[in-house]
Scaffold this active site. Structure first.
Site, PDB file in Angstrom:
ATOM      1  N   SER A  97       0.750  -1.144  -0.074  1.00 56.27           N
ATOM      2  CA  SER A  97      -0.062   0.007   0.040  1.00 56.27           C
ATOM      3  C   SER A  97       0.875   1.163  -0.023  1.00 56.27           C
ATOM      4  O   SER A  97       1.910   1.097   0.729  1.00 56.27           O
ATOM      5  CB  SER A  97      -0.808  -0.063   1.382  1.00 56.27           C
ATOM      6  OG  SER A  97      -1.697   1.131   1.095  1.00 56.27           O
ATOM      7  N   HIS A 101       2.234  12.074  -0.921  1.00 51.10           N
ATOM      8  CA  HIS A 101       1.732  13.624  -0.652  1.00 51.10           C
ATOM      9  C   HIS A 101       2.679  14.428  -1.239  1.00 51.10           C
ATOM     10  O   HIS A 101       3.753  14.669  -0.751  1.00 51.10           O
ATOM     11  CB  HIS A 101       1.463  13.937   0.596  1.00 51.10           C
ATOM     12  CG  HIS A 101       0.266  13.306   1.361  1.00 51.10           C
ATOM     13  ND1 HIS A 101      -1.056  13.212   1.060  1.00 51.10           N
ATOM     14  CD2 HIS A 101       0.485  11.893   1.986  1.00 51.10           C
ATOM     15  CE1 HIS A 101      -1.835  12.513   1.707  1.00 51.10           C
ATOM     16  NE2 HIS A 101      -0.975  11.653   2.286  1.00 51.10           N
ATOM     17  N   HIS A 111      -2.842   7.231  -4.276  1.00 49.01           N
ATOM     18  CA  HIS A 111      -2.861   6.146  -3.630  1.00 49.01           C
ATOM     19  C   HIS A 111      -3.014   5.078  -4.440  1.00 49.01           C
ATOM     20  O   HIS A 111      -3.742   4.772  -5.470  1.00 49.01           O
ATOM     21  CB  HIS A 111      -4.172   6.137  -2.833  1.00 49.01           C
ATOM     22  CG  HIS A 111      -4.637   4.867  -2.214  1.00 49.01           C
ATOM     23  ND1 HIS A 111      -5.631   4.162  -2.489  1.00 49.01           N
ATOM     24  CD2 HIS A 111      -4.173   4.016  -1.303  1.00 49.01           C
ATOM     25  CE1 HIS A 111      -5.591   3.083  -1.907  1.00 49.01           C
ATOM     26  NE2 HIS A 111      -5.011   3.051  -1.052  1.00 49.01           N
ATOM     27  N   ASN A 113      -3.144   0.441  -3.998  1.00 48.98           N
ATOM     28  CA  ASN A 113      -2.968  -0.797  -2.931  1.00 48.98           C
ATOM     29  C   ASN A 113      -3.138  -1.965  -3.694  1.00 48.98           C
ATOM     30  O   ASN A 113      -4.209  -1.812  -4.754  1.00 48.98           O
ATOM     31  CB  ASN A 113      -3.888  -0.502  -2.063  1.00 48.98           C
ATOM     32  CG  ASN A 113      -4.025  -1.791  -0.954  1.00 48.98           C
ATOM     33  OD1 ASN A 113      -4.659  -2.798  -1.479  1.00 48.98           O
ATOM     34  ND2 ASN A 113      -3.159  -1.982   0.104  1.00 48.98           N
ATOM     35  N   VAL A 114      -2.489  -3.115  -3.473  1.00 52.16           N
ATOM     36  CA  VAL A 114      -2.653  -4.452  -4.157  1.00 52.16           C
ATOM     37  C   VAL A 114      -2.484  -5.378  -3.129  1.00 52.16           C
ATOM     38  O   VAL A 114      -1.589  -5.235  -2.309  1.00 52.16           O
ATOM     39  CB  VAL A 114      -1.858  -4.641  -5.445  1.00 52.16           C
ATOM     40  CG1 VAL A 114      -2.211  -3.991  -6.413  1.00 52.16           C
ATOM     41  CG2 VAL A 114      -0.227  -4.463  -4.976  1.00 52.16           C
ATOM     42  N   ARG A 115      -3.436  -6.295  -2.958  1.00 57.07           N
ATOM     43  CA  ARG A 115      -3.488  -7.164  -1.777  1.00 57.07           C
ATOM     44  C   ARG A 115      -4.080  -8.608  -1.869  1.00 57.07           C
ATOM     45  O   ARG A 115      -4.758  -8.728  -2.822  1.00 57.07           O
ATOM     46  CB  ARG A 115      -4.196  -6.494  -0.667  1.00 57.07           C
ATOM     47  CG  ARG A 115      -5.844  -6.257  -1.031  1.00 57.07           C
ATOM     48  CD  ARG A 115      -6.369  -5.364   0.179  1.00 57.07           C
ATOM     49  NE  ARG A 115      -7.753  -5.070  -0.275  1.00 57.07           N
ATOM     50  CZ  ARG A 115      -7.912  -4.199  -1.204  1.00 57.07           C
ATOM     51  NH1 ARG A 115      -6.976  -3.213  -1.803  1.00 57.07           N
ATOM     52  NH2 ARG A 115      -9.325  -3.852  -1.367  1.00 57.07           N
ATOM     53  N   HIS A 153      -6.591   7.681 -16.185  1.00 55.63           N
ATOM     54  CA  HIS A 153      -7.777   6.836 -16.340  1.00 55.63           C
ATOM     55  C   HIS A 153      -7.392   5.949 -17.547  1.00 55.63           C
ATOM     56  O   HIS A 153      -7.745   4.669 -17.540  1.00 55.63           O
ATOM     57  CB  HIS A 153      -9.163   7.548 -16.514  1.00 55.63           C
ATOM     58  CG  HIS A 153      -9.747   7.804 -15.162  1.00 55.63           C
ATOM     59  ND1 HIS A 153     -10.616   6.776 -14.651  1.00 55.63           N
ATOM     60  CD2 HIS A 153      -9.569   8.760 -14.271  1.00 55.63           C
ATOM     61  CE1 HIS A 153     -10.900   7.398 -13.524  1.00 55.63           C
ATOM     62  NE2 HIS A 153     -10.575   8.485 -13.390  1.00 55.63           N
ATOM     63  N   GLY A 266      -5.222  -5.384  15.188  1.00 55.40           N
ATOM     64  CA  GLY A 266      -4.006  -5.218  15.763  1.00 55.40           C
ATOM     65  C   GLY A 266      -2.763  -5.158  14.879  1.00 55.40           C
ATOM     66  O   GLY A 266      -1.850  -5.460  15.202  1.00 55.40           O
TER      67      GLY A 266
END
Length: 308
Positions: A97, A101, A111, A113-115, A153, A266
């Protein structure tokens, strides 16, 4: 998912983190600090990760890119909203992730993110683990430029094209709906693409699609940075940038599922909150001046719009 397949995902994600941070460091001229971490025995989550962060650079005030690979005994509520059968299931998650800025208000915040997440229903054995992928990228300009939005895009669309013509419009709409501040009735930015709980192409092709999205990030963003990073600006533009950054903070803390997942499970707070801008401001009942570039951002860019 086999150990070999898990290892392949981990290897790709670590390589992605290295490639992205090396390219951004070259643009900025600064260095990323590397913070490798390991969860302590007995903590709710087990696992490890690497947080890379650049602060007070020439181009970026803060650029954070984190890799994490964790295991937990119970999926938190934020991860089971659409999969109630997995409530309380043991899980394994890994991802990269990033949030960058920029210093110059004419350069947009980005931003990506890949997960991957694998969970085993409580009533099932390890061989019956459910695995899915998620990810995407979105752009948050402070001053709008049509050519930047179209480029971003189009690059997203091209990355998804090999996996079906339906993917870009679906994921673009999903992004518009996800990155929306309900309490402000505002879009966070110009969107991009977003997908979650994705496994419909099968394990191999779903992973390939995630890889394609990740690999398209630098071509989508860096040309915009290079085009805008030297554009002159003054106190007015800087003040507006800080004001709009406040919206970024609000979204991440109030609405973002990734932030909630990390905090509820957590996770490592310092790494989770690296997405926060180093400076932000709030102004009571701020109104953009009629006919100003700031008003144009609201009227022409912070709306759901087909860019390609």
């Amino acid at each position: 998912m086999s150990m070999t397949e898990l290892s392949g995902v981990r290897t790709f994600l670590l390589g992605l983190q290295e490639r992205v941070t090396a390219a951004v460091a070259e643009v900025d001229g600064g260095d990323f600090i590397t913070d490798a971490w390991q969860k302590e025995p007995g903590e709710p989550l087990q696992g490890n990760g690497i947080t890379k962060i650049l602060e007070n650079g020439e181009v970026f005030e803060r650029a954070g890119c984190g890799f994490s690979h964790v295991q937990g005994s119970r999926l938190p509520p934020s991860a089971t909203q659409h999969r109630p059968e997995l409530a309380g299931a043991p899980f394994e998650a890994m991802g990269v992730s990033l949030v960058f800025h920029p210093r110059n208000p004419y350069v947009p915040t980005v931003h990506m993110n890949v997960r991957m997440l694998a969970a085993t229903p409580v009533s099932a054995g390890p061989a019956e683990a459910v695995c899915w992928f998620g990810g995407g990228m979105d752009l948050t300009p402070y001053y709008g430029f049509d050519e930047d939005a179209v480029h971003f895009h189009q690059t997203c669309k091209d990355a998804l094209a090999p996996f079906g013509g339906d993917k870009y419009p679906r994921f673009k709409q999903w992004c518009d709906e996800y990155f929306y501040l309900k309490h402000r009735q505002e879009q966070r930015g110009i969107g991009g693409i977003f997908f979650d709980d994705f496994q419909e192409l099968g394990l191999e092709q779903s992973f390939a699609m995630m890889q394609s999205v990740a690999d398209s990030f630098l071509p989508a963003y860096l040309p915009i940075v290079r085009r805008r990073q030297s554009q002159p600006y003054g106190a007015r533009e800087r003040d507006f940038q800080l004001y709009r950054r406040g919206r970024y903070v609000e979204f991440n803390l109030v609405w973002d599922r990734g932030t909630h997942f990390g905090l509820q499970s957590g996770g490592r707070t310092e790494s989770i909150l690296m997405s926060m801008p180093p400076l932000a401001s709030w102004s009571y009942q701020h109104r953009a001046e009629a006919g100003s570039p700031e008003e144009r951002l609201y009227k022409e860019f912070l709306i759901r719009r087909d860019w390609v």
